[in-house]
Scaffold this active site. Structure first.
Site, PDB file in Angstrom:
ATOM      1  N   LYS A  53      23.146  27.457  55.391  1.00  0.00           N
ATOM      2  CA  LYS A  53      24.303  28.222  55.852  1.00  0.00           C
ATOM      3  C   LYS A  53      24.745  27.757  57.227  1.00  0.00           C
ATOM      4  O   LYS A  53      25.936  27.524  57.481  1.00  0.00           O
ATOM      5  CB  LYS A  53      23.946  29.708  55.849  1.00  0.00           C
ATOM      6  CG  LYS A  53      25.142  30.633  56.036  1.00  0.00           C
ATOM      7  CD  LYS A  53      25.262  31.159  57.436  1.00  0.00           C
ATOM      8  CE  LYS A  53      26.303  32.284  57.491  1.00  0.00           C
ATOM      9  NZ  LYS A  53      26.498  32.802  58.858  1.00  0.00           N
ATOM     10  N   CYS A 109      31.752  33.713  62.533  1.00  0.00           N
ATOM     11  CA  CYS A 109      30.789  32.803  61.897  1.00  0.00           C
ATOM     12  C   CYS A 109      30.578  31.509  62.671  1.00  0.00           C
ATOM     13  O   CYS A 109      29.474  31.237  63.151  1.00  0.00           O
ATOM     14  CB  CYS A 109      31.242  32.490  60.473  1.00  0.00           C
ATOM     15  SG  CYS A 109      31.110  33.893  59.341  1.00  0.00           S
TER      16      CYS A 109
END
Length: 284
Positions: A53, A109
């Site tokens: 990720k 993010c």
């Protein structure tokens, strides 16, 4: 953000992080209906999934920083970054995703994941020259944009009035976390300018941040009245084909600083606007 449902039901791939075979089996059963076209379901241990990720978001952030650095060079060379981008994107090894010059990345993010990966690496004795550069270039990009504006006014914008279109870090969300627009607004205020802002979704958040320090309007045309320039910070759809005639009638000066390259320089020249964008020749 802004595409959550679409991304969920049409994933490029599904990454499952687990050390439990039963959990892996259940998760694959749950996700199988969403990958019927053959997109993969990848299973790996938890730490590897977490790293995947972070690595994905860091890689995407690197593309944004890279094209922005190309844009900075293009500015100095008199080269149009739009043509360069098309030439790069048509190379199948590169592609077009996350290859648009602008004010840099923001949101919840990319900034934290890039920082997190660099810090984890540092804790384990790994130097991250490229990851560190991604962060540095991203910060410098919004500074370059504001510097272009300040240079146009001889570094004196005291009493000048600016309208800002868009504040969220990207369209289709109200998220202001790490939004480049906030740096632009803060700098204008610090330099003594008057600022008016409109965002289709983030106005409430802007009011919480700025109170009465800026004028916040629910109509993007209202804030153009007698302004010295318009600054575009987020590429919302409603901004991409505005009524330029109406804009020209109410603005004090026909000047646009486009932080997302949503307008074409040739059109701006025809309409009589002074136009500044990212990595493309200025129209003055």
């Amino acid at each position: 953000e802004g595409n959550a449902i679409s991304d969920f039901v049409k994933p490029d791939r599904v990454v499952i992080g687990t050390d439990n075979e039963r959990v892996e089996k259940i998760m694959k059963e749950l996700y199988r209906p969403f990958v019927r076209t053959g997109n993969p379901i990848l299973s790996m241990n938890i730490r590897t999934a977490e790293f995947t990720k972070y690595a994905c978001n860091t890689m995407l952030a690197s593309r944004i920083s890279m094209v922005n650095e190309f844009a900075a060079i293009a500015d100095r060379l008199g080269v149009d970054i739009s043509s360069v981008r098309e030439g790069m994107a048509s190379d199948t090894r590169i592609g077009h995703h996350f290859l648009f010059p602008g004010l840099g990345y923001g949101g919840s993010c990319f900034p934290k994941d890039v920082v997190a990966l660099a810090e984890v690496a540092s804790e384990h004795g790994v130097e991250t020259h490229m990851i560190d550069a991604i962060q540095r270039v991203n910060g410098e990009q919004r500074q370059r944009f504001v510097s272009k504006l300040l240079a146009f006014y001889g570094d004196n914008i005291v009493g000048k009035s600016f309208a800002v279109w868009g504040a969220a870090f990207k369209p289709n969300t109200d998220d202001l976390r790490e939004a480049p627009a906030l740096y632009v607004i803060d700098t204008l205020l610090e330099k003594g300018a008057k600022v008016s802002v409109h965002d289709p979704e983030a106005n409430e958040g802007l009011r919480e941040i700025y109170g009465d320090k800026v004028v916040i309007s629910d109509d993007n045309y209202d804030i153009l009245d007698r302004v010295d320039a318009l600054i575009v910070c987020t590429e919302w759809g409603k901004f991409q084909n505005p009524n330029f005639k109406r804009m020209a009638e109410v603005m004090r000066e026909k000047v646009i600083f486009d932080g997302r390259n949503i307008y074409e320089p040739e059109q701006m020249a025809e309409l009589g606007f002074k136009y500044f964008s990212i990595g493309r020749p200025d129209i003055v």
